[in-house]
Write an enzyme that holds these catalytic residues in place. Structure first.
Site, PDB file in Angstrom:
ATOM      1  N   GLU A   1       0.766  -1.203  -0.035  1.00 36.36           N
ATOM      2  CA  GLU A   1       0.076   0.183  -0.053  1.00 36.36           C
ATOM      3  C   GLU A   1       0.813   1.249  -0.091  1.00 36.36           C
ATOM      4  OE1 GLU A   1      -1.399   0.033   4.143  1.00 36.36           O
ATOM      5  OE2 GLU A   1      -2.058  -2.014   3.515  1.00 36.36           O
TER       6      GLU A   1
ATOM      7  N   LYS B   1       2.819   4.483   1.174  1.00 31.69           N
ATOM      8  CA  LYS B   1       3.337   5.022   2.372  1.00 31.69           C
ATOM      9  C   LYS B   1       2.891   6.332   2.447  1.00 31.69           C
ATOM     10  CE  LYS B   1       7.261   5.119   5.326  1.00 31.69           C
ATOM     11  NZ  LYS B   1       6.946   6.540   5.978  1.00 31.69           N
TER      12      LYS B   1
ATOM     13  N   ASP C   1       2.579  10.334   3.312  1.00 34.80           N
ATOM     14  CA  ASP C   1       3.393  11.115   4.162  1.00 34.80           C
ATOM     15  C   ASP C   1       2.843  12.232   5.020  1.00 34.80           C
ATOM     16  OD1 ASP C   1       5.865  11.784   4.903  1.00 34.80           O
ATOM     17  OD2 ASP C   1       6.330  12.798   2.982  1.00 34.80           O
TER      18      ASP C   1
ATOM     19  N   LYS D   1      11.125   2.912   0.541  1.00 34.59           N
ATOM     20  CA  LYS D   1      11.336   4.448   0.410  1.00 34.59           C
ATOM     21  C   LYS D   1      11.754   4.782  -1.153  1.00 34.59           C
ATOM     22  CE  LYS D   1      10.997   6.412   4.467  1.00 34.59           C
ATOM     23  NZ  LYS D   1      12.045   6.911   5.468  1.00 34.59           N
TER      24      LYS D   1
ATOM     25  N   CYS E   1      30.223  42.174  -1.708  1.00 34.32           N
ATOM     26  CA  CYS E   1      28.803  41.509  -1.215  1.00 34.32           C
ATOM     27  C   CYS E   1      27.850  42.121  -2.036  1.00 34.32           C
ATOM     28  CB  CYS E   1      28.840  42.278   0.316  1.00 34.32           C
ATOM     29  SG  CYS E   1      27.237  42.008   0.858  1.00 34.32           S
TER      30      CYS E   1
ATOM     31  N   CYS F   1      25.927  45.257   7.493  1.00 33.29           N
ATOM     32  CA  CYS F   1      25.275  44.700   6.070  1.00 33.29           C
ATOM     33  C   CYS F   1      23.856  44.312   6.338  1.00 33.29           C
ATOM     34  CB  CYS F   1      26.125  43.382   5.803  1.00 33.29           C
ATOM     35  SG  CYS F   1      25.437  42.814   4.146  1.00 33.29           S
TER      36      CYS F   1
HETATM   37  S1  IVH Z   1       1.913   0.227   9.056  1.00 33.20           S
HETATM   38  C1  IVH Z   1       3.031  -2.066  12.421  1.00 33.20           C
HETATM   39  N1  IVH Z   1       0.941   1.410   6.843  1.00 33.20           N
HETATM   40  O1  IVH Z   1       5.000   4.942   8.062  1.00 33.20           O
HETATM   41  C2  IVH Z   1       2.771  -1.336  11.256  1.00 33.20           C
HETATM   42  N2  IVH Z   1       2.500   2.547   7.964  1.00 33.20           N
HETATM   43  O2  IVH Z   1       7.630   3.610   9.553  1.00 33.20           O
HETATM   44  C3  IVH Z   1       2.469   0.026  11.399  1.00 33.20           C
HETATM   45  N3  IVH Z   1       2.988   5.075   7.121  1.00 33.20           N
HETATM   46  O3  IVH Z   1       4.936   5.293  11.390  1.00 33.20           O
HETATM   47  C4  IVH Z   1       2.523   0.921  10.173  1.00 33.20           C
HETATM   48  N4  IVH Z   1       1.606   4.856   5.526  1.00 33.20           N
HETATM   49  O4  IVH Z   1       3.243   6.647   9.963  1.00 33.20           O
HETATM   50  C5  IVH Z   1       1.789   1.522   7.781  1.00 33.20           C
HETATM   51  N5  IVH Z   1       0.073   2.409   4.699  1.00 33.20           N
HETATM   52  C6  IVH Z   1       0.962   2.432   5.769  1.00 33.20           C
HETATM   53  C7  IVH Z   1       1.372   3.880   6.245  1.00 33.20           C
HETATM   54  C8  IVH Z   1       2.238   3.753   7.061  1.00 33.20           C
HETATM   55  C9  IVH Z   1       2.351   5.613   5.854  1.00 33.20           C
HETATM   56  C10 IVH Z   1       3.832   5.463   8.237  1.00 33.20           C
HETATM   57  C11 IVH Z   1       3.260   5.375   9.656  1.00 33.20           C
HETATM   58  C12 IVH Z   1       4.490   4.656  10.486  1.00 33.20           C
HETATM   59  C13 IVH Z   1       5.667   4.725   9.480  1.00 33.20           C
HETATM   60  C14 IVH Z   1       6.520   3.635   9.133  1.00 33.20           C
END
Ligand code: IVH
Length: 662
Positions: free
Chosen positions: A107, A109, A111, A305, A399, A422
């Site tokens: 899924e 991630k 931000d 990442k 400058c 300055c």
């Molecule tokens: S799962 C135990 N799913 O990424 C699993 N985290 O370093 C818990 N994050 O602190 C996290 N999108 O803030 C999960 N689809 C997603 C996410 C997600 C963003 C963030 C979350 C977490 C960090 C992971």
């Protein structure tokens, strides 16, 4: 009347859901506003029918003094990272070696900032930030204003869901445009803007920021009869939560996951929200349990990442900026381009040598990227794309602001403007003094300081505390009304109560940043004691080297600086350390060194915990060190500690000791 109120609430909840979760409004904005208005009026007329989860709460209203701390029922973990195909493959290989073939869910991630939200008897109860993973802050009033988050759900039991509060790109652009108009500091990205909004004590402000949320984790999903992650997403969806269904997909092997990552890489900047990677999770709860956890992260999930995006553009010109120390930095003016989601027109060039080494010429095609996805920089030029019109850059001799001659010490990579008057230096040093890590005076960013300096109201740091003599002028100046003036004055007044280290950090003493400021403040306690310190006394302090010591002596030797401090004193600025109450513990009074890569805490967290317990944290091991705490791959510092017979402990032992303390 109660029935009408209830009916309005039910209908408005439904309209919110249709509009903000399903993206399918069934009523016009005008009609929605009419119903909301009616409900607001009825609630005001019949306070006996108040409901903390009424749709009227989505506009905010309450103002807090501070956020309460709340311990999470289960710790909020973070994830390990992978950065390329090979690393992702070894993550999958490890799992498959241990438990055989598995199904994954990958899924976006998101931000933003992680949030835990709880419900009881179908009602929203509380929203808590991640904090340090164990204890977070109760930001319920602000999270309630998120339109897509249901206040009532069709599940009566105890429920906790986790996800990400984020700022959609549209809200971010709107917010920054407004801030620019008001001369306020801009947010660097959606994440910072979301975090800043969630930390507002006035929930009306948070409500105005257009925040949203995606929910992606149901802790202990088995309790609710789920046996895998994907089903839990669908269950959350069925309860009315916004889940990212479109980009949460099941896969059977690393290559399928990688194809999904490539798909997201291609479209990430077209999404209406920021993502910084892809999270990959083992779907089955039974398998997740089998795999378990390392000390800090689950073994059944990982975050891929994205690398920084690189793009080509034309370097149209090079211009110089002058910092508070007089340091002159060259910057590239670029043909504007969209990079990592925002429009970029400028990039850092660092210094003269870098321009020469990379053979960057005016008119060149250059490759740019955002360092840490925030500050744009020029990576390289493309000499093969030259057409003969490009010209090498000749560093000016004066400058760009005050036209004094500039100097470059052989040991330095930079040129400096050494004219203390300055205007660029004056403005930057006042803005630095007022900045968040120093005296934290809200409403006095660079743009404001520049404007005030031009009007002749701010010519030196100490003028901040005399600003009220220009009240009439300031309040009649466009863009700065009575209210913002009052806020500024309050903020200036509050800054007088800062602890000494904040003031020291703000003064702009050469080599003294927040870390050295803290060390000096702790050692000398008062400004007077520091001002009278000798070279020997300064050099005795661990972590204060001879150059810093000399910088401190030079600063206080200068008559102008002594006068400035005198004036700040007269204005009522605190000149002493305000010590936080130290909790007595095993660590109190100990000199501690952290080394190796820590897994349970971040460096900063460990340092803060130790400082709270009265330990001093330093960076090098000597016979004066009392304790070395080490993580994985600890090297020479640990060896040295053992040689010197200094006590050592692992990070796990440290954690256990901390727990003993509680
Ligand atoms: S799962 C135990 N799913 O990424 C699993 N985290 O370093 C818990 N994050 O602190 C996290 N999108 O803030 C999960 N689809 C997603 C996410 C997600 C963003 C963030 C979350 C977490 C960090 C992971």
């Amino acid at each position: 009347m109660k029935e009408r109120i209830e009916l309005l609430r039910t209908r408005l909840h439904q309209y919110n859901y249709e509009y903000h979760v399903l993206d399918k409004p069934t009523i016009s904005d005008l009609d929605y506003d009419k119903l909301l208005r009616e409900l607001i009026d009825l609630e005001a007329a019949y306070p006996e029918f108040a409901d903390p989860n009424s749709p009227t709460q989505k506009v905010g209203g309450q103002v807090l003094d501070a956020f309460d701390k709340v311990e999470h029922k289960r710790p909020m973990l973070s994830l390990g990272n992978v950065f390329n195909y090979d690393e992702l493959k070894s993550f999958c290989d490890k799992i498959e070696q241990e438990v055989g073939q598995v199904e994954y869910v990958a899924e976006c991630k998101i931000d933003g900032l992680a949030m835990s939200v709880s419900y009881l008897q179908g009602q929203f109860v509380q929203a808590v930030t991640r904090g340090d993973g164990v204890v977070g802050e109760d930001v319920s009033l602000n999270v309630k204003t998120v339109r897509s988050l249901p206040m009532k759900i069709d599940y009566q039991g105890d429920l906790e869901i986790r996800g990400e509060i984020y700022m959609p790109k549209k809200s971010f652009e709107k917010l920054n445009a407004e801030r620019e108009k008001k001369g306020e500091e801009l947010f660097a990205n959606c994440r910072n803007a979301a975090a800043g909004s969630i930390r507002q004590l006035d929930s009306k402000v948070a409500a105005s920021r257009g925040l949203d949320g995606f929910w992606y984790h149901l802790p202990d999903g088995e309790i609710y009869g789920m046996d895998n992650h994907y089903d839990s997403l669908m269950w959350m969806k069925s309860l009315g939560f916004k889940v990212n269904e479109k980009y949460s997909r099941k896969f059977l092997n690393v290559d399928e996951i990688w194809a999904f990552i490539e798909e997201l890489t291609a479209i990430r900047y077209d999404l209406p929200y920021d993502i910084d990677g892809v999270v990959i999770k083992v779907n089955s709860y039974a398998t997740q349990r089998q795999l378990g956890f390392t000390s800090r992260t689950p073994k059944w999930a990982v975050a891929y990442k994205f690398p920084a995006e690189e793009k080509e553009t034309i370097l149209e010109d090079i211009f110089l900026t002058v910092g508070r120390t007089g340091k002159i930095t060259p910057n590239a003016q670029l043909t504007p381009l969209f990079l990592a989601g925002t429009k970029v027109g400028f990039a850092q060039l660092h210094n003269e040598d870098m321009i020469k080494e990379k053979d960057i010429r005016i008119g060149d095609v250059v490759v740019v990227r955002k360092a840490g996805d925030i500050i744009p920089e020029v990576v390289r030029s493309a000499p093969d794309k030259r057409n003969g019109t490009q010209v090498p850059y000749v560093f000016p001799k004066e400058c760009p602001v005050c036209h004094h001659q500039i100097y470059r010490d052989e040991k330095e990579a930079h040129y400096f403007c050494i004219n203390p008057d300055c205007p660029a230096r004056v403005v930057e040093s006042i803005a630095h003094f007022a900045s968040r890590d120093c005296m934290n005076i809200d409403g006095l960013g660079v743009k404001k300081v520049e404007a005030f300096h031009q009007m002749g109201w701010l010519n030196a740091i100490e003028d901040i505390y005399r600003i009220s003599q220009f009240e009439t002028e300031i309040c009649t100046t466009s863009g700065f009304g009575e209210k913002s003036y009052r806020n500024l004055l309050n903020s200036i007044e509050a800054s007088k109560q800062n602890s000494l280290e904040k003031l020291l950090n703000g003064l702009g003493i050469r080599q003294v940043g927040d870390k050295a400021a803290k060390i000096l403040a702790n050692r000398f306690v008062t400004m007077d004691a520091l001002m009278n310190a000798s070279m020997d006394e300064l050099q005795e302090i661990r972590d204060i080297g001879p150059i810093t010591a000399q910088g401190i002596l030079d600063f206080f030797h200068e008559e102008g600086n002594r006068q400035m401090i005198e004036r700040l004193k007269e204005a009522g600025v605190n000149m002493e350390v305000l010590r936080a109450k130290v909790e007595e513990s095993f660590f109190t009074g100990k000199k501690v060194v952290l080394t190796g890569s820590l897994a349970i805490y971040t460096r900063k967290e460990a340092e803060q915990l130790l400082e709270k317990l009265g330990a001093t944290v330093s960076s090098s091991v000597s016979s004066k060190t009392d304790l070395v705490i080490y993580g994985e791959n600890a090297g020479s510092k640990l060896d040295k500690a053992r040689k010197l017979n200094v006590a050592v402990m692992t990070e796990e032992e440290f954690e256990a000791k901390l727990n003993e303390n509680q």
